[in-house]
Write an enzyme that holds these catalytic residues in place. Sequence first.
Site, PDB file in Angstrom:
ATOM      1  N   GLY A 260     -49.970   4.564  75.138  1.00  0.00           N
ATOM      2  CA  GLY A 260     -49.464   5.813  75.680  1.00  0.00           C
ATOM      3  C   GLY A 260     -50.645   6.570  76.248  1.00  0.00           C
TER       4      GLY A 260
ATOM      5  N   GLY B 210     -52.061  10.260  78.207  1.00  0.00           N
ATOM      6  CA  GLY B 210     -51.629  11.672  78.785  1.00  0.00           C
ATOM      7  C   GLY B 210     -52.827  12.516  79.009  1.00  0.00           C
TER       8      GLY B 210
ATOM      9  N   GLY C  73     -55.018  12.959  75.939  1.00  0.00           N
ATOM     10  CA  GLY C  73     -55.639  11.719  75.299  1.00  0.00           C
ATOM     11  C   GLY C  73     -54.729  10.497  75.439  1.00  0.00           C
TER      12      GLY C  73
ATOM     13  CG  ASP D 238     -45.129  19.764  77.259  1.00  0.00           C
ATOM     14  OD1 ASP D 238     -44.263  19.827  77.888  1.00  0.00           O
ATOM     15  OD2 ASP D 238     -46.234  18.896  77.118  1.00  0.00           O
TER      16      ASP D 238
END
Length: 982
Positions: free
Chosen positions: A690, A692, A695, A809
């Site tokens: 992944g 984002g 990082g 978040d």
Amino acid sequence: MQYQSIKLFLSLLFYFLYCFSPVISLNGDSQVLIRVKSDQLHDSDGKLSNWVTTSDQSPCNWTGITCDAQNKYVVGVDLSRLGISGGFPNGFCRIRTLRNLTLTDNSFKGALSSLSLSPCSHLQVLELSSNEFNGELPDLSREFGSLHVLDLSNNNFSGDIPTSFGRFPALKVLNLGGNSLSGSLPSFLSNLSELTRLELGYNPFKPSSLPSSLGNLSKLENLWVPDANLVGEIPDSIGQLVSLTNLDLSDNFLSGKIPYTIAGLRSIEQIELFNNQLSGELPESLVNLTTLLRFDVSQNNLTGHLSQNVASMSLESLNLNDNHFTGEIPEILASNPNLVQLKLFNNSFSGKLPENLGKICDLVDFDVSTNDFTGELPQFLCHRNKLQNLVIFNNRFSGKLPESYGECKPLYYVRMANNKLSGEVSSKFWGLPELEFLEMFNNNFEGPISPSISTARNLTHLLISGNNFKGQIPSLVCSLRQLLFFDLSQNLFFGEVPSCVTQLNKLEKLDLHQNMFTGRLPGKLNLLIALTELNLSNNRFTGNIPPELGNLPVLTHLDLSNNMLTGEIPVELTKLNLNQFNISHNKLYGKVPSGFEYQFVSSLSGNPDLCSPNLKPLPPCPRPKHEIVYFASVLAICAILMLASLLWSFKIKSDFVSKPKRRWKVTTFQRVGFSEEDICPNLTEQNLIGSGASGQVYRVKLKSGQTVAVKRLWGGNLKPESETVFKSETEILGRIRHGNIVKLLMCCSGEEFRILVYEYMENGSLGDVLHGGGAALLDWHTRFTIALGAAKGLAYLHHDCVPAIVHRDVKSNNILLDTDMVPRVADLGLAKTLQRGAGEIDGAMSRVAGTYGYIAPEYAYTLKVNEKSDIYSFGIILMELITGKRPNDACFGENKDIVKWVTEAALASPEVKTTENTSSCCRDLRKLVDPRMMPSTSDYEEIDKVLNIAVLCTSSFPFNRPSMRRVVELLKVKHHKLESPK
Ligand SMILES: *[C@@H]1O[C@H](CO)[C@@H](O)[C@H](O)[C@H]1NC(C)=O
Ligand SMILES: *[C@@H]1O[C@H](CO)[C@@H](O)[C@H](O)[C@H]1NC(C)=O
Ligand SMILES: *[C@@H]1O[C@H](CO)[C@@H](O)[C@H](O)[C@H]1NC(C)=O
């Protein structure tokens, strides 16, 4: 004559027009509406597609239009929640019969000028709440003489409140809450003598005091001014508000005493004065006010005559926490039959609690922690069997735990630490079926833990250290499979520790230190795979240290000191990566296994028969003959190893970094069976899972077979943001242990980069599963369990961490799922701790916190984030779980998100319901629910409940959202009918 006939003709014409004006106005109204639609509205979802002229020309059954029942004039236009945008559509006001214009919760934008509003002066109701209007509030002329309701809340209006707002003679409701109004709070608002609601909260006003003329508003029922920079004292005139039911002045800087005159609030139901700087004693009248009549509650047969006389005793919720109050709580508070919530924590109250508190009211939520209360606990607190939260820690309560608490079935959250309570705890109390959190440390309790504790099946925290409990640990404790924290330290327990404790496989902390336990350490401790802290020191344990302790995968804290342990130190212990280690003062002997680090030498002291060739204060071991040969071969092996490791580290450098390894700072938070050298070479393209804003995330399978997730942050010093993320993750996650929050195993920072190593979650994120083809795996039961787990994780951050932590978040991509689909809240890179006091509520951020689709609406205008923003985002996750749709799914239409879509469907009237009567639900859930989970009929009831909670959480008023702790409670409630949140 000609003139006369013209005059006659004209008057006839006038008469004719007058008689048929309804018809003319109807035609006219349809045309006006259609005109406004085409000129001033942007109806992207086609919600107004039935606004077309029909043969009879009547607009009365068009969407959003209300007509007068008799004459069929258009009297109301209500376009709430239709996803419409545009500027203020003043064209509607050309309809002279129009009284109500409601545009709530759309995307109308722009400034509201006096000019654009001037055609609307005949309106009675103007509701523009929850749009994107901005600029100064319009100065409204005197013509707005019939205005009853003016709701401009939740927009982005700024500047002062115009003086004309003090001149609406008929105004009943004025709502300006949730804007960016920055002038001071004007006293002319108290000229609005017809007001029943005044809502001004959540505005960055200049520090202002409440005007003393406030008392003029004698019809006021709701006064809602939280978080509005109020200073000074509460004016005496507040007592004149005889109709007030809700008073909310929380989160301000009010000081001084609560005025004695508050007795005048005859109708009050809810008083929210928390988080101010109020001081002094509570006036007796504060609680008198609810009584009007005085009677003696200590008489036993109250119930009969009470119910007739006390209709006026209406106070349900009294929240005075986080102030500087002193003095006692007047006994008469107990005579209020409606009290449900009492929060007095973080003050300096003293004296006894009212003896009869709870006797005649349905007390649910009781928090008086961190005060200076003394005396016994009121025995009737749970008399009516409603109490769920009993929070009294940090006081000086004494005496026994009232016997009656053992009957308190709903009790689930109990915190009584740091008091002087004594006596035995009844077996019924130990076994309370809903109990989850039991904290009693630092009191003088005595007696045994009753075996009945096995009925408290949901217990996660059993924290009873620092008392005089004695007896053996009942083996039935081993049936508490949810137990995470088990702390019996500093008591008088004796006997052997039941070997079955190793079945408590979720246990993270086992602390039995300073008791009188005897016998051998329990075998198979290696089964406690989640254990991070094991403290058995200061007991009388005998036998060997079991070698399998070395296999505990995440142990960081091991203390076996001051026992009577014998034998050699098992070499397996060198496998542990400990932050704290102590085996001193036992009867251990033999050679200390090589591999023990020098820092731990003092942890070995007090074992006179230990020896070591290199650890200094220890005597060297006697050397057998063949040792020399041995020594040589060891040397050779070492040499080979050194060479190999040299090559290895060279390889690492060329793969990954150019800096020598010494320059890294490595911190481990758990015992980890790996080091940074095992990680870095694996941060390769193939392992990338992944990427984002902050990082990249890699999955790294280690040689040991363990898999970890590694987040590599961009840029090190070059990027201040990654530094912030790094700091908040390590500082916050490093000290948090909770079954629903992801574990940080290690972090490592070099000059050019930062890495964070977490436990790897097999099933990825909830977002990926739900929106990435795995949704069919998630049946309703699993989704519900995920919702509850995630709620608990967030509740822990909000309520159990000191200071509280806001995640900032919360989204489905940050809820990770392990092999068993147990959720863990992850990615606290944006999280902030909330420092209360100091008055500053530091929430304004230079960069957006949160993710589009999950951001609470108030963020747009306040730029402040607090717990309530997390709760909003959590509500979105609930909606995702129910609908299986993303928060911004294209199917909602251009100006709509999941909240609007779900709320509309949830509020849909019974008529919309499908005809077949298969579900008892009063709304059309089938349209909403993700078909992929194939819910059963019985699931629908629970889905309905969760849907209600989701709607509460996403309320556009932060104030209306329940706390995370409350959300957990609501989720757990069995029946699906919910009371409104407080
Ligand atoms: C509105 O009323 C007319 C006639 O009364 C009818 O024909 C039409 O179907 C109605 N429209 C709606 C949307 O109900
Ligand atoms: C107008 O608004 C008032 C107050 O909100 C409400 O009671 C009334 O029913 C509304 N009338 C119409 C026609 O919408
Ligand atoms: C409060 O109650 C006491 C005792 O009945 C009474 O003497 C006093 O006048 C009351 N105060 C108010 C403000 O009603």
